[in-house]
Design an enzyme around this catalytic site. Structure first.
Site, PDB file in Angstrom:
ATOM      1  CE  LYS A  11      43.126  27.757  42.788  1.00 35.40           C
ATOM      2  NZ  LYS A  11      41.874  28.499  42.625  1.00 35.40           N
ATOM      3  CE1 TYR A  51      41.286  28.478  37.233  1.00 36.44           C
ATOM      4  CE2 TYR A  51      43.453  29.477  37.245  1.00 36.44           C
ATOM      5  CZ  TYR A  51      42.512  28.649  37.828  1.00 36.44           C
ATOM      6  OH  TYR A  51      42.791  27.985  38.998  1.00 36.44           O
ATOM      7  CG  ASN A 114      39.994  28.447  45.730  1.00 32.21           C
ATOM      8  OD1 ASN A 114      41.068  28.512  45.131  1.00 32.21           O
ATOM      9  ND2 ASN A 114      38.873  28.071  45.129  1.00 32.21           N
ATOM     10  CG  HIS A 117      42.163  23.971  39.606  1.00 34.78           C
ATOM     11  ND1 HIS A 117      41.025  24.627  39.169  1.00 34.78           N
ATOM     12  CD2 HIS A 117      42.364  22.955  38.738  1.00 34.78           C
ATOM     13  CE1 HIS A 117      40.578  24.027  38.081  1.00 34.78           C
ATOM     14  NE2 HIS A 117      41.377  23.011  37.798  1.00 34.78           N
ATOM     15  CD  GLU A 128      41.499  21.684  34.584  1.00 35.59           C
ATOM     16  OE1 GLU A 128      40.582  22.510  34.461  1.00 35.59           O
ATOM     17  OE2 GLU A 128      41.667  21.007  35.621  1.00 35.59           O
TER      18      GLU A 128
HETATM   19  P1  CMP Z   1      39.272  27.127  40.834  1.00 36.75           P
HETATM   20  O1  CMP Z   1      38.741  25.831  41.297  1.00 36.75           O
HETATM   21  O2  CMP Z   1      40.729  27.200  40.521  1.00 36.75           O
HETATM   22  O3  CMP Z   1      38.475  27.606  39.533  1.00 36.75           O
HETATM   23  C1  CMP Z   1      38.314  28.957  39.179  1.00 36.75           C
HETATM   24  C2  CMP Z   1      38.801  29.902  40.246  1.00 36.75           C
HETATM   25  O4  CMP Z   1      38.300  31.211  40.156  1.00 36.75           O
HETATM   26  C3  CMP Z   1      38.310  29.401  41.600  1.00 36.75           C
HETATM   27  O5  CMP Z   1      38.966  28.240  41.957  1.00 36.75           O
HETATM   28  C4  CMP Z   1      38.571  30.624  42.460  1.00 36.75           C
HETATM   29  O6  CMP Z   1      39.950  30.737  42.800  1.00 36.75           O
HETATM   30  C5  CMP Z   1      38.214  31.719  41.475  1.00 36.75           C
HETATM   31  N1  CMP Z   1      36.854  32.194  41.657  1.00 36.75           N
HETATM   32  C6  CMP Z   1      35.709  31.535  41.431  1.00 36.75           C
HETATM   33  N2  CMP Z   1      34.651  32.320  41.689  1.00 36.75           N
HETATM   34  C7  CMP Z   1      35.152  33.497  42.076  1.00 36.75           C
HETATM   35  C8  CMP Z   1      34.560  34.729  42.476  1.00 36.75           C
HETATM   36  N3  CMP Z   1      33.229  34.885  42.506  1.00 36.75           N
HETATM   37  N4  CMP Z   1      35.393  35.721  42.822  1.00 36.75           N
HETATM   38  C9  CMP Z   1      36.731  35.571  42.774  1.00 36.75           C
HETATM   39  N5  CMP Z   1      37.357  34.425  42.386  1.00 36.75           N
HETATM   40  C10 CMP Z   1      36.561  33.404  42.053  1.00 36.75           C
END
Ligand code: CMP
Length: 139
Positions: A11, A51, A114, A117, A128
């Site tokens: 990311k 998303y 985070n 993904h 994807e």
């Molecule tokens: P990812 O695995 O890319 O899938 C969806 C993304 O949304 C997740 O990682 C986080 O980056 C984001 N995400 C999921 N839950 C939350 C939340 N409660 N608040 C903010 N971002 C979130």
């Protein structure tokens, strides 16, 4: 039977933090074979589509803004039981809950930022991967 491919993105925050190379090394060290790899930047439309499953969630707008804030690295990875193996390897979505040594424990800075993904199912891994890569871009 479980599939042998998954899809990942490094990311924008992890790329901006200079962690792209370390994360790719760690992916390879974990026994994941890179089948396709791309450094690019998502448009708003692409991030919204990627998303779309989260479009009713309160964090959707912020997630789309974040995912378009800078370059990302997209990759298709191969390993036995790849989806589950990679999700274990990267750690929980919320880095506060991620096991020590996992990619998110090492490189995430928040729940949204985070680091990486990872696909959550074999079907989504295919969808994807197809979102980012043509047949010609796979080896
Ligand atoms: P990812 O695995 O890319 O899938 C969806 C993304 O949304 C997740 O990682 C986080 O980056 C984001 N995400 C999921 N839950 C939350 C939340 N409660 N608040 C903010 N971002 C979130």
């Amino acid at each position: 039977m479980s599939g042998n491919v998954t899809f990942t993105m490094i990311k924008p925050q992890a790329v901006a933090d200079g962690k792209m190379g370390k994360i790719i090394d760690k992916i390879i060290e974990g026994g994941f074979k890179i089948k396709a790899l791309k450094y690019t930047r998502l448009s708003k439309e692409q991030a919204m589509k990627f998303y779309a499953v989260h479009k009713e969630r309160p964090f959707y707008g912020s997630l789309v803004d974040f995912m378009t804030s800078g370059p990302i690295v997209a990759a298709i990875l191969e390993k036995d039981d790849a989806v589950a193996a990679y999700r274990k390897y990267i750690g929980s979505t919320n880095p506060a809950d991620a096991e020590p040594g996992t990619i998110r424990a090492l490189y995430a800075t928040s729940l949204e930022k985070n680091a990486v993904h990872g696909s959550d199912s074999d079907d989504n891994a295919i969808i994807e991967g197809n979102f980012f890569f043509s047949e010609f871009e796979r080896a």
